[in-house]
Design an enzyme around this catalytic site. Structure first.
Site, PDB file in Angstrom:
ATOM      1  N   THR A 158       0.908  -1.141   0.000  1.00 38.93           N
ATOM      2  CA  THR A 158       0.000   0.000   0.000  1.00 38.93           C
ATOM      3  C   THR A 158       0.938   1.178   0.000  1.00 38.93           C
ATOM      4  O   THR A 158       2.142   1.000   0.100  1.00 38.93           O
ATOM      5  CB  THR A 158      -0.848  -0.074   1.294  1.00 38.93           C
ATOM      6  N   ASP A 181      -9.960  -8.161   1.914  1.00 38.10           N
ATOM      7  CA  ASP A 181     -10.097  -7.549   3.249  1.00 38.10           C
ATOM      8  C   ASP A 181     -11.446  -7.873   3.902  1.00 38.10           C
ATOM      9  O   ASP A 181     -11.653  -7.599   5.081  1.00 38.10           O
ATOM     10  CB  ASP A 181      -9.922  -6.029   3.167  1.00 38.10           C
ATOM     11  N   SER A 210     -10.940  -1.925   6.664  1.00 33.32           N
ATOM     12  CA  SER A 210      -9.551  -1.575   6.366  1.00 33.32           C
ATOM     13  C   SER A 210      -8.811  -1.293   7.664  1.00 33.32           C
ATOM     14  O   SER A 210      -9.422  -1.041   8.710  1.00 33.32           O
ATOM     15  CB  SER A 210      -9.542  -0.307   5.500  1.00 33.32           C
ATOM     16  N   GLY A 224       1.142  -1.373   5.412  1.00 35.68           N
ATOM     17  CA  GLY A 224       1.563  -2.457   6.299  1.00 35.68           C
ATOM     18  C   GLY A 224       0.436  -3.386   6.689  1.00 35.68           C
ATOM     19  O   GLY A 224       0.590  -4.165   7.634  1.00 35.68           O
ATOM     20  N   GLY A 225      -0.702  -3.310   5.998  1.00 36.20           N
ATOM     21  CA  GLY A 225      -1.807  -4.208   6.317  1.00 36.20           C
ATOM     22  C   GLY A 225      -2.224  -4.045   7.764  1.00 36.20           C
ATOM     23  O   GLY A 225      -2.383  -2.931   8.263  1.00 36.20           O
TER      24      GLY A 225
HETATM   25  O1  DON Z   1      -7.063  -1.716   3.846  1.00 37.97           O
HETATM   26  C1  DON Z   1      -6.245  -2.443   4.392  1.00 37.97           C
HETATM   27  O2  DON Z   1      -6.143  -2.565   5.604  1.00 37.97           O
HETATM   28  C2  DON Z   1      -5.284  -3.209   3.520  1.00 37.97           C
HETATM   29  N1  DON Z   1      -5.876  -3.450   2.237  1.00 37.97           N
HETATM   30  C3  DON Z   1      -4.006  -2.448   3.430  1.00 37.97           C
HETATM   31  C4  DON Z   1      -2.987  -3.168   2.603  1.00 37.97           C
HETATM   32  C5  DON Z   1      -1.600  -2.775   2.931  1.00 37.97           C
HETATM   33  O3  DON Z   1      -1.313  -1.933   3.729  1.00 37.97           O
HETATM   34  C6  DON Z   1      -0.567  -3.529   2.219  1.00 37.97           C
HETATM   35  N2  DON Z   1       0.734  -3.002   2.524  1.00 37.97           N
HETATM   36  N3  DON Z   1       1.650  -3.423   3.078  1.00 37.97           N
END
Ligand code: DON
Length: 622
Positions: free
Chosen positions: A420, A462, A491, A513-514
């Site tokens: 992201t 997600d 998210s 960072g998910g």
């Molecule tokens: O919206 C979210 O929480 C995830 N789709 C974010 C994905 C993300 O940060 C990937 N990166 N490392």
């Protein structure tokens, strides 16, 4: 053709009078500082700026021996605006807009569109995100341009006939939610922009005509490009002959340039109702997807009430559901405020223990209760209340880890192939914008829209494909976040703006960072507010993470001394160092996040820093 450090400023005229930090040529991470050839003196200066010179660390703050990022770096300083992104081209586009008299929203729009071209692994037209804006008048605005499920989506669409979760939420046409980025950037510009829309699209069009490939682009293609091969438009453009294009070659995206030209000429109608919409739907029909013209036509970016909470006299603003970011940060901060983290010491075993226990409890609630507020009743007022924080904090034992099974049951594992990106802008008037935007995984679903040249997201992952089963981030989420037509998936994205105790702009922060976005943003805030770090130190400091399940304290590779790990284990924590991956990998594995941070200093000047973990760049105007 635009080359790094020589930005095409045709639209705005001339090179900016910029001051800035090291760029590492697009993302050489941590220990592997083999750099692309830069002009020698510049390279040396840049290296120093990122990795060594600057103020001594604050007394009592010492990063672990061997941690590769310096605790003695001065941030980039500026008095008339600052832009921080993960990509040098994109940062320079934003700075050009500020130079040309645009405000922070103008700069964010142009930066976001530039990222869609030069950072196709995460920057996007085919994804979505969240935006926080704080205007110089003190008003704060949260915008949701999160993807939503197509009208034909169903709760069990990612399960096979035996009820097992498939990979269809991750790869291919069914993985894509209805994209929101174009609507979001347009809406923000309509409401708060000051420059001509077309002028803000222009730099992205120029970059799409061709830019010099960066090591970042190639390394991510090397990592995941193989998954694009089944998708002809993606393979043709990004893996010609089955391989990434050569380093330093001209990367031309004529179809994307055409999409951007139509966007510049007529706004988002083309994307949601016109030629581009038809190309998206044709792609769906070819690949067995379900997104229709009706889905695109009905998409809207939404302004929502920001989440606001106090922390040690500061006020933190972040995004509300369907992001879990603001609410989860509020829960964590509410619990932690009752301990003096500064006195316990930065990353001491006591401080890490308390943070982890708060993370554990807040994520258990996040995973269970939070979802799209337009579909599910959310107990937000209770979750962020002082009474709830007090009750939750009362269950934290000072010297013993509470097993997650006692907070909520389940098992999961974390996979970290994902990306992201976040960008941050403050202008000379003090307007501030923070945007986190995503395709979810690197290059999203790996599907490029034929004729339009951009990737579609895989953000449908997600959603909760099946309650109790972890998603790619290891998050075990509840039924409230199940797939439903037109619903937005939960998210963790957390673009965040902090005011100081006088109500003045203080910090603009965010990261990818998910699942670990929330804990990374919060630790960055704690580093400044509790531990007195400057912007660069706060970004460089090693991070920890816990998300309730799996019941593990993650820490960055080399980020915790052995004695700290032993002390945490003695309290009952299971501690796991993030895997650094193969030694020859371009991106250093074993790290969390890619923070873009801007801080306002007491004299009103700006200090910013872009995370070296992914090789970004902060530039300011003096
Ligand atoms: O919206 C979210 O929480 C995830 N789709 C974010 C994905 C993300 O940060 C990937 N990166 N490392």
């Amino acid at each position: 053709m635009p080359r790094l450090r020589l930005l095409l400023s045709a639209a705005f005229g001339g090179l900016p009078t910029a001051c800035g930090q090291a760029s590492r040529g697009g993302g050489r991470a941590l220990r592997r500082l083999v750099r692309e050839p830069l002009c020698g003196a510049l390279a040396a200066t840049l290296l120093l700026a990122s990795y060594g010179c600057g103020s001594p660390p604050r007394p009592g703050i010492a990063f672990p021996d061997g941690w590769p990022l310096s605790a003695a770096t001065d941030p980039v300083s500026a008095s008339a605006g600052l832009v921080s992104t993960t990509d040098e081209f994109a940062t320079r586009v934003g700075l050009d807009v500020l130079e040309a008299g645009g405000n922070a929203v103008d700069a964010a729009v142009a930066t976001g569109l530039a990222l869609a071209v030069v950072n196709p692994e995460a920057g996007n037209l085919g994804g979505g995100g969240f935006m926080m804006i704080r205007l110089a008048d003190g008003s704060v605005h949260a915008q949701d341009h999160r993807e939503k499920a197509p009208l034909a989506a169903t709760r069990d669409m990612y399960l096979d006939s035996a009820g097992a979760v498939t990979d269809r939420s991750l790869v291919g046409h069914l993985a894509a939610g209805v994209p929101g980025t174009v609507a979001g950037l347009w809406e923000a510009h309509q409401r708060f922009g000051s420059m001509e829309w077309a002028a803000l699209v222009e730099p992205a069009i120029e970059l799409a005509a061709g830019f010099e490939t960066t090591t970042r682009l190639l390394s991510t293609l090397e990592a995941v490009g193989g998954k694009m091969l089944p998708f002809p438009a993606a393979a043709r453009l990004f893996m010609p002959g089955g391989e990434p294009p050569p380093l330093g070659s001209a990367f031309r995206q004529p179809e994307l340039a055409a999409v951007l030209r139509r966007l510049g000429d007529g706004g988002p109608d083309d994307f949601y109702r016109g030629e581009t919409a038809r190309l998206i739907v044709s792609e769906m029909e070819r690949g067995g997807g379900i997104m229709t013209i009706a889905d695109l036509d009905r998409y809207e970016a939404l302004w929502r009430e920001p989440v606001a909470f106090g922390y040690r006299g500061y006020t933190v603003y972040s995004v509300p559901p369907p992001s879990s970011g603001g609410v989860t940060m509020a829960m964590i901060a509410g619990m932690l405020e009752r301990w003096e983290l500064a006195e316990l010491g930065w990353n001491s075993p006591e401080t890490i223990h308390l943070m982890v226990e708060a993370f554990r409890r807040a994520y258990a609630d996040r995973n269970e209760y939070l979802a799209d507020p337009d579909f599910v009743e959310l107990p937000i007022d209770e979750l962020v209340s002082e009474a709830y924080a007090a009750a939750r904090a009362a269950t934290i034992e000072r010297d013993r880890a509470t097993p997650s099974a006692e907070v909520r049951p389940g098992l999961a594992s974390i996979v970290d192939e994902s990306h992201t990106t976040h960008y941050a802008v403050v202008d000379s008037a003090g307007n501030a914008v923070a945007v986190t935007t995503s395709l979810n995984s690197w290059y999203g679903s790996k599907v490029v829209v034929d004729g339009a040249g951009f990737f579609l997201n895989n953000t449908m992952d997600d959603f909760t494909a099946k309650p109790g089963t972890p998603n790619q981030f290891g998050l075990v989420q509840g039924a409230g976040n199940a797939v439903a037509p037109e619903k937005r998936m939960l998210s963790a994205m957390s673009p965040t703006i902090v005011e100081d105790p006088d109500g003045e702009l203080f910090l603009v922060a965010g990261t990818p960072g998910g699942a670990s976005i929330i804990t990374t943003v919060l630790q960055t805030i704690f580093n400044v507010v509790d531990h007195g770090m400057n912007a660069a130190q706060a970004v460089h400091a090693p991070r920890v993470h816990h998300q309730h399940l799996p019941d593990l304290v993650f820490h960055e590779y080399g980020g915790l001394p052995e004695a700290t790990v032993a002390a945490l284990e003695a309290m009952g924590h299971t501690v796991e160092e993030r895997d650094p991956g193969p030694a020859d990998a371009y991106f250093q594995g074993g790290v969390s996040g890619d923070v873009q941070l801007i801080r306002v200093l007491p004299d009103g000047s700006l200090a910013g820093w872009s995370d070296p973990r992914r090789g970004g760049l902060a530039l300011g105007r003096r």
